[in-house]
Structures are given as structure tokens and as C-alpha cells.
Design a protein around this motif. Structure first.
Motif, PDB file in Angstrom:
ATOM      1  N   PRO A 268       1.471  14.236  54.055  1.00 50.61           N
ATOM      2  CA  PRO A 268       0.805  14.369  52.762  1.00 50.61           C
ATOM      3  C   PRO A 268       1.871  14.346  51.661  1.00 50.61           C
ATOM      4  CG  PRO A 268       1.087  16.524  53.739  1.00 50.61           C
ATOM      5  CD  PRO A 268       1.707  15.524  54.694  1.00 50.61           C
ATOM      6  N   SER A 269       1.551  14.878  50.489  1.00 49.38           N
ATOM      7  CA  SER A 269       2.540  14.932  49.408  1.00 49.38           C
ATOM      8  C   SER A 269       3.533  16.073  49.575  1.00 49.38           C
ATOM      9  CB  SER A 269       1.825  15.066  48.059  1.00 49.38           C
ATOM     10  OG  SER A 269       1.096  13.893  47.776  1.00 49.38           O
ATOM     11  N   GLY A 270       3.255  16.982  50.491  1.00 50.83           N
ATOM     12  CA  GLY A 270       4.150  18.121  50.690  1.00 50.83           C
ATOM     13  C   GLY A 270       4.320  18.453  52.152  1.00 50.83           C
ATOM     14  N   SER A 271       3.556  19.450  52.646  1.00 54.29           N
ATOM     15  CA  SER A 271       3.738  19.964  54.000  1.00 54.29           C
ATOM     16  C   SER A 271       2.468  19.788  54.825  1.00 54.29           C
ATOM     17  CB  SER A 271       4.097  21.458  53.951  1.00 54.29           C
ATOM     18  OG  SER A 271       5.299  21.659  53.230  1.00 54.29           O
ATOM     19  N   LEU A 272       2.597  19.114  55.952  1.00 56.35           N
ATOM     20  CA  LEU A 272       1.444  18.901  56.822  1.00 56.35           C
ATOM     21  C   LEU A 272       0.844  20.219  57.300  1.00 56.35           C
ATOM     22  CD1 LEU A 272      -0.267  16.718  58.293  1.00 56.35           C
ATOM     23  CD2 LEU A 272       1.305  16.970  60.230  1.00 56.35           C
ATOM     24  N   LEU A 273       1.670  21.253  57.473  1.00 58.53           N
ATOM     25  CA  LEU A 273       1.191  22.524  58.028  1.00 58.53           C
ATOM     26  C   LEU A 273       0.726  23.516  56.964  1.00 58.53           C
ATOM     27  CD1 LEU A 273       3.813  23.110  60.872  1.00 58.53           C
ATOM     28  CD2 LEU A 273       1.628  21.912  60.963  1.00 58.53           C
ATOM     29  N   ASP A 274       0.657  23.097  55.710  1.00 57.94           N
ATOM     30  CA  ASP A 274       0.212  23.978  54.627  1.00 57.94           C
ATOM     31  C   ASP A 274      -1.305  23.885  54.508  1.00 57.94           C
ATOM     32  OD1 ASP A 274      -0.273  25.413  52.334  1.00 57.94           O
ATOM     33  OD2 ASP A 274       0.964  24.165  51.020  1.00 57.94           O
ATOM     34  N   ASP A 275      -1.999  24.965  54.865  1.00 56.50           N
ATOM     35  CA  ASP A 275      -3.461  24.970  54.839  1.00 56.50           C
ATOM     36  C   ASP A 275      -4.017  24.767  53.434  1.00 56.50           C
ATOM     37  OD1 ASP A 275      -3.444  25.429  57.547  1.00 56.50           O
ATOM     38  OD2 ASP A 275      -3.783  27.592  57.373  1.00 56.50           O
ATOM     39  N   ARG A 276      -3.238  25.132  52.417  1.00 55.16           N
ATOM     40  CA  ARG A 276      -3.726  24.961  51.043  1.00 55.16           C
ATOM     41  C   ARG A 276      -3.708  23.497  50.623  1.00 55.16           C
ATOM     42  NH1 ARG A 276       0.412  29.373  48.818  1.00 55.16           N
ATOM     43  NH2 ARG A 276       1.563  28.313  50.482  1.00 55.16           N
ATOM     44  N   GLU A 277      -2.811  22.729  51.196  1.00 56.11           N
ATOM     45  CA  GLU A 277      -2.764  21.296  50.889  1.00 56.11           C
ATOM     46  C   GLU A 277      -3.574  20.484  51.888  1.00 56.11           C
ATOM     47  OE1 GLU A 277       0.321  17.592  50.074  1.00 56.11           O
ATOM     48  OE2 GLU A 277       1.116  19.470  50.871  1.00 56.11           O
ATOM     49  N   VAL A 278      -3.450  20.810  53.160  1.00 53.45           N
ATOM     50  CA  VAL A 278      -4.160  20.090  54.229  1.00 53.45           C
ATOM     51  C   VAL A 278      -5.002  21.121  54.989  1.00 53.45           C
ATOM     52  CG1 VAL A 278      -3.941  18.562  56.215  1.00 53.45           C
ATOM     53  CG2 VAL A 278      -2.179  18.519  54.429  1.00 53.45           C
ATOM     54  N   PRO A 279      -6.294  21.232  54.693  1.00 53.39           N
ATOM     55  CA  PRO A 279      -7.132  22.221  55.385  1.00 53.39           C
ATOM     56  C   PRO A 279      -7.029  22.067  56.900  1.00 53.39           C
ATOM     57  CG  PRO A 279      -8.321  21.216  53.552  1.00 53.39           C
ATOM     58  CD  PRO A 279      -7.044  20.454  53.699  1.00 53.39           C
ATOM     59  N   ALA A 280      -7.114  23.190  57.600  1.00 53.73           N
ATOM     60  CA  ALA A 280      -6.876  23.201  59.046  1.00 53.73           C
ATOM     61  C   ALA A 280      -7.780  22.228  59.796  1.00 53.73           C
ATOM     62  CB  ALA A 280      -7.055  24.617  59.584  1.00 53.73           C
ATOM     63  N   GLU A 281      -9.066  22.162  59.438  1.00 60.28           N
ATOM     64  CA  GLU A 281      -9.977  21.254  60.141  1.00 60.28           C
ATOM     65  C   GLU A 281      -9.577  19.794  59.916  1.00 60.28           C
ATOM     66  OE1 GLU A 281     -14.024  21.991  59.196  1.00 60.28           O
ATOM     67  OE2 GLU A 281     -14.033  24.025  60.026  1.00 60.28           O
ATOM     68  N   MET A 282      -9.159  19.489  58.698  1.00 59.94           N
ATOM     69  CA  MET A 282      -8.715  18.127  58.398  1.00 59.94           C
ATOM     70  C   MET A 282      -7.446  17.804  59.187  1.00 59.94           C
ATOM     71  SD  MET A 282      -7.492  16.638  54.711  1.00 59.94           S
ATOM     72  CE  MET A 282      -6.925  14.945  54.501  1.00 59.94           C
ATOM     73  N   ARG A 283      -6.511  18.746  59.239  1.00 56.19           N
ATOM     74  CA  ARG A 283      -5.270  18.514  59.985  1.00 56.19           C
ATOM     75  C   ARG A 283      -5.567  18.276  61.459  1.00 56.19           C
ATOM     76  NH1 ARG A 283      -2.528  22.522  58.179  1.00 56.19           N
ATOM     77  NH2 ARG A 283      -3.076  24.049  59.779  1.00 56.19           N
ATOM     78  N   ASP A 284      -6.445  19.082  62.047  1.00 57.07           N
ATOM     79  CA  ASP A 284      -6.789  18.892  63.453  1.00 57.07           C
ATOM     80  C   ASP A 284      -7.385  17.500  63.692  1.00 57.07           C
ATOM     81  OD1 ASP A 284      -5.888  21.395  64.100  1.00 57.07           O
ATOM     82  OD2 ASP A 284      -7.862  22.333  64.133  1.00 57.07           O
ATOM     83  N   ARG A 285      -8.218  17.073  62.782  1.00 55.31           N
ATOM     84  CA  ARG A 285      -8.843  15.754  62.918  1.00 55.31           C
ATOM     85  C   ARG A 285      -7.783  14.646  62.864  1.00 55.31           C
ATOM     86  NH1 ARG A 285     -13.883  13.575  59.123  1.00 55.31           N
ATOM     87  NH2 ARG A 285     -13.740  11.365  59.735  1.00 55.31           N
ATOM     88  N   LEU A 286      -6.832  14.763  61.949  1.00 51.60           N
ATOM     89  CA  LEU A 286      -5.765  13.767  61.827  1.00 51.60           C
ATOM     90  C   LEU A 286      -4.859  13.781  63.054  1.00 51.60           C
ATOM     91  CD1 LEU A 286      -4.777  14.191  58.071  1.00 51.60           C
ATOM     92  CD2 LEU A 286      -6.256  12.454  59.089  1.00 51.60           C
ATOM     93  N   LEU A 287      -4.560  14.965  63.561  1.00 53.68           N
ATOM     94  CA  LEU A 287      -3.703  15.055  64.742  1.00 53.68           C
ATOM     95  C   LEU A 287      -4.379  14.446  65.968  1.00 53.68           C
ATOM     96  CD1 LEU A 287      -2.241  18.642  64.261  1.00 53.68           C
ATOM     97  CD2 LEU A 287      -1.045  16.461  63.969  1.00 53.68           C
ATOM     98  N   ARG A 288      -5.673  14.653  66.105  1.00 55.09           N
ATOM     99  CA  ARG A 288      -6.399  14.023  67.228  1.00 55.09           C
ATOM    100  C   ARG A 288      -6.319  12.502  67.125  1.00 55.09           C
ATOM    101  NH1 ARG A 288     -10.082  18.383  66.522  1.00 55.09           N
ATOM    102  NH2 ARG A 288     -11.331  17.143  65.055  1.00 55.09           N
ATOM    103  N   ALA A 289      -6.471  11.987  65.893  1.00 51.92           N
ATOM    104  CA  ALA A 289      -6.423  10.530  65.709  1.00 51.92           C
ATOM    105  C   ALA A 289      -5.023   9.992  65.995  1.00 51.92           C
ATOM    106  CB  ALA A 289      -6.851  10.175  64.287  1.00 51.92           C
ATOM    107  N   ALA A 290      -4.014  10.724  65.569  1.00 52.10           N
ATOM    108  CA  ALA A 290      -2.637  10.296  65.836  1.00 52.10           C
ATOM    109  C   ALA A 290      -2.333  10.346  67.328  1.00 52.10           C
ATOM    110  CB  ALA A 290      -1.655  11.176  65.063  1.00 52.10           C
ATOM    111  N   ALA A 291      -2.746  11.420  67.983  1.00 50.35           N
ATOM    112  CA  ALA A 291      -2.482  11.566  69.416  1.00 50.35           C
ATOM    113  C   ALA A 291      -3.195  10.491  70.232  1.00 50.35           C
ATOM    114  CB  ALA A 291      -2.905  12.955  69.882  1.00 50.35           C
ATOM    115  N   ALA A 292      -4.346  10.005  69.732  1.00 47.39           N
ATOM    116  CA  ALA A 292      -5.093   8.968  70.451  1.00 47.39           C
ATOM    117  C   ALA A 292      -4.309   7.666  70.559  1.00 47.39           C
ATOM    118  CB  ALA A 292      -6.428   8.710  69.750  1.00 47.39           C
TER     119      ALA A 292
END
Length: 385
Positions: free
Chosen positions: A106-130
Motif C-alpha cells: 500500500p502507501s505505507g505498511s501492509l500490516l497497519d490495520d488503520r491503512e489496510v483493514p485486517a479482512e482486506m489484508r487477509d483477502r489480498l494475502l489469499r490471492a497472492a498465495a494462490a
């Protein structure tokens, strides 16, 4: 300068930084994801790969919003609809071949819940892992890089996937990091984060800048050299050197416009790499240094970059590009042997200059210049001189 004066100075710089940042244009809502590719090498023996680097739109870096970054401008946008942005990233990820190297940012930190909500991050990680990547890389800060999040991220990827986390160290000197880069993160957090990443099987990368706000060329060179060696001793496996550019919408960019800061020269970067590239040679015969942002394109954001004259610049860019793929001092040989223009000698004089001022003196000049600009309410009371 006593501690109280330093606090006042830092507060003034943060306020100025927030005000400068407020003038950035927002990314349009239809620009949700951007992909670029470039060659990288890693492994033992060293093999060249193509990196697929994804940037996706967020509300912007949380710490940047708080004025805690004097030099970065990776974009800001309106509040996002996470499901819309995630869908855009998923569609673009689906075009990447399996077994590739992925970088998701993202524009800052992938693990920052305020920038990347946890559900959104999990969804992106699943897509990347696929995509079953050989390498998955991301960027974060120690404040949000905790063990539970890292362990959760790790579980998405198949065993054997190389997981890489870049941490914005900037400087190994806490005062320089806090005053010049405006990042107040405590030193122990960088040590703890490196240990946690190593414990969980991640490769930690320390992002270290060259040419921070307020630093003279000599101070900048010595600070980066110390940063490389300090981060290495702390366990960071790769030391990634970023020579800074003047970017619009940042305090560093504003200081450049005012004649109070200049980017480091490309010769400074060459001299730095030649001095420490061979300090930690691995079993593959290469060192642990990497470089980034040494040749950005000038545009609406990057307004001035590390540079040299038209005669030597092609030699420097070619040598630095070769260094990225084969990080040893001898990769820089075409540059270090160059003597067909005055640029290398000019940089050597800058690096030898014992400037009577120090970085705090120059930061005071920045704060005072900002305080003296016009009658806008957000510019009152910033003087510290």
C-alpha cells in the motif's frame, strides 16, 4: 541544543510537514492498483528473477498522515471501499505467472490495520498465495510488525516460499531518524523486529536512506555508512540503500524548493557502496547490499533526483544497475575508474567538507523559513530560532 529545544524544533517540523502534505492531490478513485516489473537477483547461487511489484490505493500511510515522514510521497486518496480495491488487486494478481516474485504494497505498511483493514489484508494475502510465488515481499514499520500478524501472514504461503519484510530504518542514529526523518520509533523496536522476523523465518531488509533533511553531504554519507553497519549487526539480512529525491508534497521537497536541501549525488552513492559492499560477503560470493530509487523518472512528484552531469550519468546508472544484480564493489569498476569530468572530484570535496554547522542548525533554518512564509494560520508559531 538542549532536549527541550529539540522537542520544540521537532514539533515545528512535524507541523510544517503536515501542512505541506495537505496540499497533495488525491489519487482518483478509479486508480486502485498499479503493477511494475523489474529484474532482481537473490539466492545462493544467485539467480535473476522478474519482480512483480503491486501498489494498491489506500487512505494513505498512517504515519505520514501524522507528519512522521519528511521524505516519502507514495500517494494519498479518499477513504476506500476495501472490497472494491481488493477486487482490483485480485484481478491484476491473476495475470502473474505461478512461481514468480511478488511485492505487495500500500502507501505505507501492509500490516497497519488503520491503512489496510485486517479482512482486506487477509483477502489480498489469499490471492497472492494462490499464485504460489517463489518470493513474497512487503513493507512495514516496527510499530505494527507484531508476531501474531507475521505468523498469520506466514501461514497463507506454502512451505519454502521466501518471505521478505522491508523495514523503514532510515538511519541507525535515533536522533537523526527522529529529527531529520521525523520518525520517533524507539531504537529497541528495530532490534526486536529483526529478531522476530528471523525467528519466524522471514528475511528482514533494512531500508536506509542517503541524504536526509538537514544533513550535509558528509553527514549524510557517514550516517548511511553507520546505518548499513548497524542494521547488519542487528540481523537485517539485506541493507537497502535509498538515495533521496525531492518529492512534491513532502517537507524535504519543500526545503529543496527553498534552496535548503539538495539530493545526494550519484557519485555519493557510488562512493558509499564501494566503501562497504564487500564487508559481508555471503557463501554465494556476493554482499548484502541493495539499492533502490537511484534513477527515478522526473515527474509531478519526483522533482529533483540524485544526479550528475550528462557525460558521466550513463556510466553511473549502468554501473549501479549492474550492482543491483551483482552486489560487489567490482561491479562499480566502470564508475570508480571514471575521470572524464569534474563530478567525482566535486563529490569527494563535498564528502571531505568539515561544515561548521550540524544537522540541527540546518533543521532550525528549515523551520524558521517555513514560519516566515506568509500569513497562513498553520504557519504561525513555528519559529524555533
Amino acid at each position: 541544543m538542549n532536549d527541550s529545544e529539540k522537542r520544540r524544533l521537532r514539533h515545528a517540523l512535524v507541523r510544517a510537514n503536515i501542512a505541506v502534505r495537505a496540499g497533495r492531490p488525491l489519487y482518483p478513485e478509479y486508480n486502485n492498483v498499479f503493477l511494475r516489473t523489474y529484474p532482481v537477483t537473490f539466492g545462493a547461487p544467485r539467480i535473476e528473477y522478474q519482480m512483480y511489484q503491486f501498489w494498491f490505493r489506500t487512505r494513505g500511510c498512517t504515519y505520514d498522515r501524522a507528519g512522521q515522514c519528511s521524505m516519502c510521497n507514495y500517494g494519498i486518496g479518499p477513504e476506500i471501499r476495501p472490497e472494491v480495491v481488493a477486487h482490483s488487486v485480485e484481478r491484476k494478481l491473476a495475470t502473474v505467472p505461478e512461481g514468480a516474485c511478488l511485492y505487495l504494497s500500500p502507501s505505507g505498511s501492509l500490516l497497519d490495520d488503520r491503512e489496510v483493514p485486517a479482512e482486506m489484508r487477509d483477502r489480498l494475502l489469499r490471492a497472492a498465495a494462490a499464485r504460489r510465488p517463489a518470493t513474497f515481499a512487503f513493507e512495514s514499520r516496527p510499530e505494527v510488525c507484531d508476531r501474531d500478524k507475521l505468523d498469520r501472514l506466514r501461514r497463507y504461503f506454502a512451505p519454502g516460499t521466501r518471505l521478505v519484510c522491508q523495514i523503514g530504518v532510515e538511519s541507525w542514529d535515533p536522533q537523526v531518524r527522529s529529527m531529520c526523518h521525523l520518525k520517533p520509533t524507539r531504537q529497541q523496536a528495530y532490534l526486536d523486529t529483526a529478531r522476530t522476523l528471523l525467528d519466524l523465518g522471514f528475511d528482514p531488509i533494512a531500508n536506509i536512506t542517503l541524504g536526509g533533511l538537514g544533513l550535509s553531504p558528509r553527514e549524510a554519507y557517514l550516517d548511511t555508512l553507520a546505518g548499513v553497519r548497524g542494521a547488519r549487526a542487528a540481523g537485517y539480512r539485506t541493507q537497502m540503500v535509498f538515495p533521496l529525491s525531492a518529492k512534491a508534497g513532502t517537507l524535504l521537497g519543500w526545503a529543496h524548493d527553498q534552496g535548503l536541501w539538495e539530493p545526494p549525488t550519484l557519485w555519493m552513492l557510488v562512493r558509499l557502496l564501494a566503501a562497504c559492499a564487500d564487508d559481508a560477503i555471503g557463501p554465494d560470493g556476493y554482499g548484502d547490499l541493495d539499492i533502490s530509487w537511484f534513477n527515478p523518472q522526473l515527474d509531478d512528484v519526483v522533482q529533483s533526483r540524485p544526479d550528475s552531469c550528462e557525460l558521466c550519468r550513463p556510466v553511473l546508472v549502468e554501473s549501479l544497475s549492474a550492482f543491483r544484480l551483482h552486489p560487489r564493489a567490482d561491479a562499480l569498476a566502470p564508475a570508480t575508474a571514471w575521470d572524464d569530468c569534474p563530478c567525482p572530484a566535486r563529490t569527494d570535496r563535498l564528502l571531505a567538507d568539515p561544515d561548521p554547522l550540524d544537522h540541527l542548525d540546518r533543521l532550525v533554518a528549515v523551520a524558521d523559513r517555513w514560519a516566515g512564509q506568509g500569513d497562513a494560520p498553520d504557519r504561525h508559531g513555528l519559529g524555533v530560532g
